[in-house]
Design an enzyme around this catalytic site. Structure first.
Site, PDB file in Angstrom:
ATOM      1  N   HIS A  92       1.325  -1.340  -0.243  1.00 55.98           N
ATOM      2  CA  HIS A  92      -0.210   0.025  -0.264  1.00 55.98           C
ATOM      3  C   HIS A  92       0.841   1.184   0.338  1.00 55.98           C
ATOM      4  O   HIS A  92       1.444   0.981   0.513  1.00 55.98           O
ATOM      5  CB  HIS A  92      -0.519  -0.124   1.171  1.00 55.98           C
ATOM      6  CG  HIS A  92      -1.712   1.538   2.042  1.00 55.98           C
ATOM      7  ND1 HIS A  92      -2.942   1.515   0.436  1.00 55.98           N
ATOM      8  CD2 HIS A  92      -1.558   2.476   2.214  1.00 55.98           C
ATOM      9  CE1 HIS A  92      -3.313   2.209   0.782  1.00 55.98           C
ATOM     10  NE2 HIS A  92      -2.544   2.997   1.992  1.00 55.98           N
ATOM     11  N   ALA A 132      -2.726  -6.242   7.137  1.00 58.80           N
ATOM     12  CA  ALA A 132      -1.339  -5.381   7.323  1.00 58.80           C
ATOM     13  C   ALA A 132      -1.343  -4.454   6.824  1.00 58.80           C
ATOM     14  O   ALA A 132      -1.878  -3.952   5.774  1.00 58.80           O
ATOM     15  CB  ALA A 132      -0.100  -6.618   7.002  1.00 58.80           C
ATOM     16  N   VAL A 134       1.434  -2.243   5.168  1.00 62.15           N
ATOM     17  CA  VAL A 134       2.621  -2.155   4.938  1.00 62.15           C
ATOM     18  C   VAL A 134       1.867  -3.271   3.291  1.00 62.15           C
ATOM     19  O   VAL A 134       2.426  -3.011   1.967  1.00 62.15           O
ATOM     20  CB  VAL A 134       4.000  -2.822   5.296  1.00 62.15           C
ATOM     21  CG1 VAL A 134       3.510  -4.588   5.195  1.00 62.15           C
ATOM     22  CG2 VAL A 134       4.954  -2.074   4.338  1.00 62.15           C
ATOM     23  N   GLU A 135       0.890  -3.853   3.828  1.00 57.51           N
ATOM     24  CA  GLU A 135       0.179  -4.600   1.935  1.00 57.51           C
ATOM     25  C   GLU A 135      -1.075  -4.494   1.655  1.00 57.51           C
ATOM     26  O   GLU A 135      -0.807  -3.314   1.301  1.00 57.51           O
ATOM     27  CB  GLU A 135       0.209  -5.798   2.713  1.00 57.51           C
ATOM     28  CG  GLU A 135       1.871  -6.791   3.076  1.00 57.51           C
ATOM     29  CD  GLU A 135       1.240  -8.332   3.424  1.00 57.51           C
ATOM     30  OE1 GLU A 135       1.307  -9.129   2.680  1.00 57.51           O
ATOM     31  OE2 GLU A 135       1.874  -8.192   4.336  1.00 57.51           O
ATOM     32  N   MET A 136      -1.660  -3.986   2.231  1.00 56.55           N
ATOM     33  CA  MET A 136      -3.368  -4.236   1.138  1.00 56.55           C
ATOM     34  C   MET A 136      -3.532  -3.128   2.271  1.00 56.55           C
ATOM     35  O   MET A 136      -4.998  -2.507   1.807  1.00 56.55           O
ATOM     36  CB  MET A 136      -4.587  -5.527   1.277  1.00 56.55           C
ATOM     37  CG  MET A 136      -3.495  -6.391   0.554  1.00 56.55           C
ATOM     38  SD  MET A 136      -4.257  -7.795  -0.077  1.00 56.55           S
ATOM     39  CE  MET A 136      -5.761  -7.157  -1.049  1.00 56.55           C
TER      40      MET A 136
END
Length: 325
Positions: A92, A132, A134-136
């Site tokens: 993201h 998360a 840092v992810e989605m």
């Protein structure tokens, strides 16, 4: 000097060039297992066609990310060995994670998920990347609300979970994605064919690599059908300060420990190590020899083991890229 009996036996088993004779390779082959077509299936999550179809759609669905442009397939790209082939995952808002993206191929054969094993199974793993930061970076309740807006998802969840009054739930999202991921297996690699009796399925160099893989102790951790013991071993690869499983358990003894990665399809799931800083398979073999076995492999050994690892690329799973609403 008179040879001892073990040395005489070992010498008798060899042919010029240091290669083990075909009739003596069986003891090495017996150390390995072919990859089954299906992994173990949990009793509470049967793999129905409706559930797998829904999981396939959700795997490619970017609306369950905060930005609306990231899906599971962004980092687990089918064209890239179901990984992303970059050192560390980008999520993201362009954030770069701390670890390399592991392939989802054959992941249902693993004893735990993620590099640090923080989830025991695919059902537990499925929701982590969605939430998360840092992810989605997506709130799960908001993700479910987005899915509820589409009639096709209301229908697909109802078909997959017919006994549920409110089928669009976090649990069912995880169950359906896990069911789909259990279809992403790669049987019938050249090495599997060799284990099944086709002596010509792999090259002589690959057979020499199999012997070196066993004789040097690689098989101690990379064993079983997925070529991983699913255990955690301490390793500090070049450039990494990641504390590994310690971040999950808080146990001092778990510092720098990571789950043994599968070697299935390892030739197409580069780069390597937890930080993705190792670009080539040859480099990875040499590093593992030094870090885990305390050995500096000769180039011939590195080349032979690498040739063996190339035979572990299996048949890619059949699937359809879904037409999303």
């Amino acid at each position: 000097m008179k040879k001892t009996l073990p040395v005489m036996i070992a010498a008798a088993a060899m042919i010029p060039g240091g290669m083990v004779m075909a009739e003596d390779l069986q003891s090495y082959k017996d150390r390995f297992e072919p990859l089954p077509h299906l992994p173990p299936i949990p009793a509470d999550n049967s793999m129905t066609p409706a559930k797998i179809e829904l999981g396939n759609m959700l795997f490619f669905e970017p609306r369950i990310s905060s930005s609306g442009v990231i899906s599971c397939a962004t980092c687990h790209n089918p064209a890239l060995g179901w990984a992303d082939r970059i050192p560390r995952a980008t999520g993201h808002d362009g954030q770069v994670g701390e670890r390399n993206t592991p392939t989802v191929l054959n992941s249902a054969f693993l004893g735990s998920q993620f590099w640090d094993g923080r989830e025991p199974d695919l059902e537990g793993q499925a929701l982590g990347p969605i939430e998360a930061d840092v992810e989605m970076a997506m709130d799960l309740d908001v993700a479910l609300e987005r899915l509820t807006e589409f009639e096709i998802y209301r229908e697909k969840f109802a078909e997959a979970f017919p006994d549920d009054d409110d089928p669009i739930s976090g649990e069912n999202l995880a169950y359906s994605m896990a069911a789909f991921e259990r279809t992403l297996n790669t049987p019938n690699s050249p090495f599997d064919l060799y284990l099944s009796g086709d002596e010509n399925a792999i090259s002589q160099q690959a057979k020499d690599g199999m012997v070196a893989f066993v004789d040097n102790g690689c098989v101690a951790c990379h064993r079983g059908p997925a070529l991983t013991d699913s255990q955690f071993h301490a390793i500090q690869v070049p450039g990494s300060e990641d504390l590994g499983r310690y971040l999950v358990t808080g146990e001092e003894s778990d510092k720098y420990r990571f789950r043994t990665p599968t070697l299935r399809n390892v030739a197409v799931t580069y780069p390597y190590m937890n930080n993705g800083a190792t670009e080539t398979l040859e480099e990875a073999v040499a590093i593992m020899g030094e870090e885990m076995l305390g050995r500096e492999f000769e180039q011939e050994t590195v080349d032979d083991i690498t040739a063996f690892l190339h035979t572990l690329t299996g048949e890619m799973p059949e699937f359809e890229i879904p037409a999303l609403p």
